[in-house]
Design a protein around this motif. Structure first.
Motif, PDB file in Angstrom:
ATOM      1  N   TYR A 283       8.326 -19.000 -16.816  1.00 61.67           N
ATOM      2  CA  TYR A 283       7.534 -20.006 -16.110  1.00 61.67           C
ATOM      3  C   TYR A 283       8.349 -21.280 -15.880  1.00 61.67           C
ATOM      4  CZ  TYR A 283       3.175 -17.362 -16.373  1.00 61.67           C
ATOM      5  OH  TYR A 283       2.195 -16.417 -16.199  1.00 61.67           O
ATOM      6  N   GLN A 284       9.186 -21.634 -16.845  1.00 66.50           N
ATOM      7  CA  GLN A 284      10.037 -22.807 -16.673  1.00 66.50           C
ATOM      8  C   GLN A 284      11.042 -22.587 -15.557  1.00 66.50           C
ATOM      9  OE1 GLN A 284       9.739 -25.766 -18.092  1.00 66.50           O
ATOM     10  NE2 GLN A 284      11.503 -26.568 -16.969  1.00 66.50           N
ATOM     11  N   ARG A 286      10.635 -20.707 -12.989  1.00 70.44           N
ATOM     12  CA  ARG A 286       9.916 -20.786 -11.720  1.00 70.44           C
ATOM     13  C   ARG A 286       9.707 -22.230 -11.303  1.00 70.44           C
ATOM     14  NH1 ARG A 286       4.281 -17.722 -11.326  1.00 70.44           N
ATOM     15  NH2 ARG A 286       3.359 -19.624 -12.155  1.00 70.44           N
ATOM     16  N   SER A 287       9.304 -23.069 -12.248  1.00 68.53           N
ATOM     17  CA  SER A 287       9.092 -24.483 -11.941  1.00 68.53           C
ATOM     18  C   SER A 287      10.389 -25.154 -11.493  1.00 68.53           C
ATOM     19  CB  SER A 287       8.537 -25.209 -13.175  1.00 68.53           C
ATOM     20  OG  SER A 287       7.276 -24.706 -13.529  1.00 68.53           O
ATOM     21  N   GLU A 288      11.492 -24.791 -12.139  1.00 68.12           N
ATOM     22  CA  GLU A 288      12.781 -25.380 -11.775  1.00 68.12           C
ATOM     23  C   GLU A 288      13.197 -24.972 -10.374  1.00 68.12           C
ATOM     24  OE1 GLU A 288      15.347 -24.104 -14.877  1.00 68.12           O
ATOM     25  OE2 GLU A 288      14.561 -25.524 -16.359  1.00 68.12           O
ATOM     26  N   LYS A 291      11.176 -27.033  -7.969  1.00 67.63           N
ATOM     27  CA  LYS A 291      11.643 -28.419  -7.992  1.00 67.63           C
ATOM     28  C   LYS A 291      12.946 -28.564  -7.208  1.00 67.63           C
ATOM     29  CE  LYS A 291      13.065 -32.128 -11.136  1.00 67.63           C
ATOM     30  NZ  LYS A 291      13.322 -32.508 -12.548  1.00 67.63           N
ATOM     31  N   GLU A 387       2.738 -25.061  -6.210  1.00 62.01           N
ATOM     32  CA  GLU A 387       3.413 -23.764  -6.231  1.00 62.01           C
ATOM     33  C   GLU A 387       3.895 -23.311  -4.851  1.00 62.01           C
ATOM     34  OE1 GLU A 387       3.749 -22.214  -9.221  1.00 62.01           O
ATOM     35  OE2 GLU A 387       2.788 -23.969 -10.092  1.00 62.01           O
TER      36      GLU A 387
END
Length: 465
Positions: A283-284, A286-288, A291, A387
């Motif tokens: 999940y991290q 994916r967020s990166e 971003k 997202e």
């Protein structure tokens, strides 16, 4: 107690001797490996076998757990005598659904959906039947919990696999997880999905990943490579591997072959102890990725994103910013805005010719339409906004052409037209490699039969990410 073993198994009915007969000899390696899996599962003595199929009720937005009498046959493949029936594990089913709900992973029971509406029957599909045929040659004393993966992000599928493990632990059950799935369907010119040289590259890469249990490499698989491979097993694999999250694993590929243009892989994954969890890591990551994409987006994409975010949050159409480049304020053009969520299309609306005073207004209007008015999707909700990934295509004026030879799917988009029916396909799309594919998709969009006469147009785009 908990997950005692996981397996990847292919599901071509031709493997079953009653179906394939003499042709089954061409997949001897897969048959022997599948039999070995059956013997291992017998020795593991599971209380329940969880099976993930790509050929059940696969929905865009949820995992579907089978909730009908667990029986089926291979009658549609010429072997009505091959029939199987199982007792369901209602306790594990309930635990998984409740835990998935608390985790935020959407799960539905097939009984809550009218399967006949989707042309599906309430029986075990061949994605379940073929692996179970070989397993039940040796192991019989287990309950069954079959499910179909959803077209969810890989991170969510992996987390759902973790839910399966936690549910097995909580109930003190010995559980085996079987991922049913074939690899590339495009290995040879006579393959069922056509030939693509990337099919072989995908299979070699995935087999290597499975042999080494390399979750980092699995996560970094090129989406374009996956698309070109035409596989059906990757999402099953993601759930299965999630069921091993937090465990050290002894992995082994038992066989791989592709005699009919489709890759068949049999692999075993045996938990051996504790290890670090990958759920939050994925999940991290994916967020990166999102971003980094936001940090690199140009002014066209930024305007599309701000437009939809403003509309979804406030209900109003934003004003055109005054500090935009002159070409966005002074030039007019057709514009398409495409929105993706976790790699899947979430909306795409555009205009072939300009309908607004300038490109900026065209982007603002079409971004709102793509997010809230695309008839294929529900309108975007506020919680989805972080997202979403956007792209903007600015079109050149379409020009008529008299032959498909003047098309190039990487360079030109195509428009087909017959009367008031029009279909458009943008250029340089993943998985669209030939002019024939490009035209056929555009014809389907327009509702024009290939044997009807129609006009052809081409156009170019300036694509902004």
């Amino acid at each position: 107690m908990g997950i005692v073993g996981c397996y990847l198994m292919p599901h071509p009915p031709i493997m079953v001797p009653e179906v394939g007969r003499d042709e089954a000899r061409k997949v001897d390696k897969s048959i022997e490996a599948a039999s070995e899996v059956g013997r291992e599962i017998r020795d593991l003595k599971p209380d329940t076998l969880v099976l993930i199929s790509p050929h059940g009720p696969v929905f865009q937005d949820a995992v579907c757990i089978y909730d009908f009498p667990l029986k089926g046959s291979l009658a549609s493949f010429g072997a009505p005598e091959v029939r199987l029936k199982f007792e369901p594990d209602e306790e594990l089913k309930k635990e998984i659904i409740e835990r998935a709900g608390r985790t935020g992973i959407p799960v539905v029971k097939s009984s809550s959906v009218r399967l006949s509406r989707y042309g599906m029957r309430e029986e075990l599909d061949h994605g379940a039947m073929v692996p179970l045929y070989f397993i039940t040659q040796h192991a019989k004393d287990f309950k069954l919990l079959p499910l179909a993966f959803g077209m969810l992000p890989y991170e969510d599928l992996y987390a759902f696999g973790r839910v399966i493990r936690e549910s097995a632990d909580a109930l003190g059950k010995n559980v085996v997880v079987v991922a049913s799935g074939d690899l590339s369907h495009r290995l040879t010119p006579d393959a069922p999905a056509g030939f693509n040289p990337q099919g072989r590259a995908f299979d070699e890469k995935l087999v290597s990943i499975l042999e080494g249990f390399d979750l980092e490499a699995l996560y970094n698989l090129d989406p374009a490579l996956v698309e070109k491979a035409g596989e059906c097993g990757l999402r099953s694999i993601w759930i299965m591997l999630g069921a091993l999250d937090g465990l050290s694993v002894n992995s082994r590929v038992l066989s791989y072959e592709g005699p009919f243009g489709v890759g068949y892989c049999v692999a075993r994954f045996r938990p051996e102890g504790k290890a670090e969890s990958w759920v939050e890591k994925f999940y991290q990551k994916r967020s990166e990725k999102i971003k980094m994409r936001r940090e690199k987006e140009d002014i066209y994409v930024k305007l599309a994103r701000q437009s939809l975010e403003t509309y979804v949050k406030t209900g109003r159409v934003m004003e055109v910013p005054e500090d935009l480049p002159r070409e966005m304020l002074e030039q007019r053009a057709g514009v398409f805005v495409s929105i993706k969520k976790h790699g899947q299309l979430r909306g795409c609306i555009g205009t072939i010719m300009p309908t607004r005073r300038n490109i900026a207004e065209e982007i603002i209007k079409n971004a709102i339409s793509a997010g809230c008015e695309d008839p294929r999707f529900f309108p975007v909700e506020p919680e989805e906004l972080p997202e979403l990934i956007y792209s903007v295509d600015v079109l050149t004026p379409p020009e008529p052409i008299d032959s498909p030879d003047k098309l190039d799917p990487k360079k030109y988009g195509v428009i087909v037209k017959r009367g008031n029916r029009t279909g458009l396909l943008l250029p340089d799309l993943e998985g669209i490699d030939t002019v024939e594919e490009q035209i056929n998709i555009a014809l389907r969009k327009a509702g024009i039969r290939p044997d009807e006469s129609y006009e052809l147009f081409r156009f170019e785009v300036i694509r902004h990410h």
